[in-house]
Design a protein around this motif. Sequence first.
Motif, PDB file in Angstrom:
ATOM      1  N   THR A 519       0.829  -1.207   0.000  1.00  0.00           N
ATOM      2  CA  THR A 519       0.000   0.000   0.000  1.00  0.00           C
ATOM      3  C   THR A 519       0.862   1.255   0.000  1.00  0.00           C
ATOM      4  O   THR A 519       0.585   2.217  -0.729  1.00  0.00           O
ATOM      5  CB  THR A 519      -0.928  -0.004   1.224  1.00  0.00           C
ATOM      6  N   LEU A 520       1.922   1.246   0.805  1.00  0.00           N
ATOM      7  CA  LEU A 520       2.828   2.395   0.863  1.00  0.00           C
ATOM      8  C   LEU A 520       3.514   2.623  -0.473  1.00  0.00           C
ATOM      9  O   LEU A 520       3.635   3.766  -0.941  1.00  0.00           O
ATOM     10  CB  LEU A 520       3.882   2.169   1.954  1.00  0.00           C
ATOM     11  N   ARG A 521       3.976   1.564  -1.101  1.00  0.00           N
ATOM     12  CA  ARG A 521       4.662   1.710  -2.375  1.00  0.00           C
ATOM     13  C   ARG A 521       3.712   2.270  -3.431  1.00  0.00           C
ATOM     14  O   ARG A 521       4.103   3.142  -4.229  1.00  0.00           O
ATOM     15  CB  ARG A 521       5.233   0.361  -2.821  1.00  0.00           C
ATOM     16  N   ALA A 522       2.472   1.805  -3.425  1.00  0.00           N
ATOM     17  CA  ALA A 522       1.485   2.335  -4.382  1.00  0.00           C
ATOM     18  C   ALA A 522       1.217   3.811  -4.120  1.00  0.00           C
ATOM     19  O   ALA A 522       1.088   4.608  -5.057  1.00  0.00           O
ATOM     20  CB  ALA A 522       0.187   1.534  -4.300  1.00  0.00           C
ATOM     21  N   ALA A 523       1.141   4.183  -2.832  1.00  0.00           N
ATOM     22  CA  ALA A 523       0.915   5.589  -2.487  1.00  0.00           C
ATOM     23  C   ALA A 523       2.076   6.454  -2.945  1.00  0.00           C
ATOM     24  O   ALA A 523       1.885   7.563  -3.470  1.00  0.00           O
ATOM     25  CB  ALA A 523       0.698   5.726  -0.982  1.00  0.00           C
ATOM     26  N   ALA A 524       3.310   5.958  -2.752  1.00  0.00           N
ATOM     27  CA  ALA A 524       4.484   6.714  -3.187  1.00  0.00           C
ATOM     28  C   ALA A 524       4.490   6.881  -4.704  1.00  0.00           C
ATOM     29  O   ALA A 524       4.802   7.961  -5.228  1.00  0.00           O
ATOM     30  CB  ALA A 524       5.757   6.015  -2.717  1.00  0.00           C
ATOM     31  N   ARG A 525       4.118   5.833  -5.415  1.00  0.00           N
ATOM     32  CA  ARG A 525       4.099   5.922  -6.874  1.00  0.00           C
ATOM     33  C   ARG A 525       3.021   6.879  -7.367  1.00  0.00           C
ATOM     34  O   ARG A 525       3.181   7.523  -8.412  1.00  0.00           O
ATOM     35  CB  ARG A 525       3.897   4.530  -7.472  1.00  0.00           C
TER      36      ARG A 525
END
Length: 566
Positions: A519-525
């Motif tokens: 979820t964090l990686r998707a938010a960062a992207r």
Amino acid sequence: MTLPPLSDVIAQGRGLAPADLVLRGGRVFDVITGALLEGDVAICGVLIVGVFDSYEGREVVDVTGKILVPGFIDTHLHIESSLVTPYEFDRCVGPHGVTTAICDPHEIANVCGLEGIGYFLDASAHTVMDIRVNLSSCVPSTHMETAGARLEAADLVPLMDHPRVIGLAEFMNFPGVLHQDAGCMAKLEAFRGRHIDGHAPLLSGRDLNGYIAAGIRTEHEATTATEAMEKLRKGMRVLIREGSVSKDLHALAPMLTERTSPYCCFCTDDRNPLDIAEHGHLDYLIRTAIALGCPPLAAYRAASLSAAEAFGLKDRGLIAPGKRADIVVLEDLATCRPEMVFTGGVRVGDAAFVTRRIVPPVARHSVKAPPVRAEDFRTGGNRAETPVIGILPGKIITEHLTYDIAPSDGDKRPDLARDLVKIAVIERHGKNGNRATGFVKGFGLKRGAIASTVCHDHHNIAVVGADYADMALAANRLGEIEGGFVVTEGGKVLAELALPVAGLMSLQPFEVVRDDLITLRAAARSLGVELEEPFLQLAFLALPVIPHLKITDHGMIDVDRFEVMP
């Protein structure tokens, strides 16, 4: 490790009594000769007592058609950087064939000192895999940062004979060694003749000679085959690293041969649960090395016997009588997909994990930074010429770039067109309230902010952003959740992962952490971030012992000059 009675060991090895456990029908990969040898493996308690013969056992496991290799040894990592406790790390990587991990708990030590090291020593006695500890040599790593604790030689000496301790962990302050800093010299003298881990990126020539002559035996910071070969030729054991951020395997694979492998090992330094789920752990390093052309004997030897020899663990690294029963069962050497793992004669799995005694965590409520405001991220100065940290994806080495950033209304603002965004470090241990700001290039950030208390090695708050208000929101949110990772945009928290143990480790199962990282990686992207692992990449931008430009709460650090920039 409780050894079985010697009489039982001899009797079971001779076949005069049934073995406690027999692995029947497989082939053993001999990491000395490279031969695949048929025969049963007989185990008495924690020890292998028989090989290459037929045995009867009280318990028999059929491994017909399978290949048995020695358990894998991760020679250098910080378990805290896996973002989970030692118990969840155990549960996460054990099924990947890791039976021994040699950790340096300097992440938690930088937050709470000896209490953190004590937690790891206590917890390591109750994990299924064998966790060994190297005592943290550089807390803090330099004088150019504010940590939550300071450890001197006198603090470490009482622990040097602890049964879980191997020696002194990575000596990162290599300028301190070369210039004979009093504190560095005291630690080197105290551990003289014992194992001392190295950490000397790009060091060569006479300086490298002096560093090695101080008694430092291993090195995991080589990023090119040329650098690794110089260190190898000068007597250092080279630890080939492939972590979530530091990815050196492709560069170093050409120097891993059957000839060099007795002096090469593997380490992760470090991999998070998402990376482990998607790619693997040491099993990933082995199959990748083989795919890159390394002989299987060289890869498996580096992962086991060579690692054991390098760190003085004479009781493991080989499937042979008298050795610890650390065994990985595979279908195929090239693909290295563990199907069964035994550590100390115990099969890795839920039945073993539920028997562990859990040591209570330490260092709760460790984020003590006062609230920050948007205006705290302004960067003053009259000169347009500005130092900029240049990210090199897959490396923790950074470029020392220079850009003209004209001040406007007394502030140098982010320039998104040139990928120049603001970075800040905020002291969070309640020591001095320091704050420093600067610029970084390479995130691809277009809006919002990312913040973290995983901030090597002092673990203050690091925040990178395109918007000051979002940077303040992210930093303040970290205080509310006891540390971790936060992604913000437009005045809202998009994603977060709480790491309440010292601001470094979750109390949740590794599967929960893995899903939160997705979820964090998707938010960062969604903010435009292009890096595969932006959170740990951010963390390493604050480590002032890795060339060339970094930032701490003291300011921008010229690592080559080893000084805070004016």
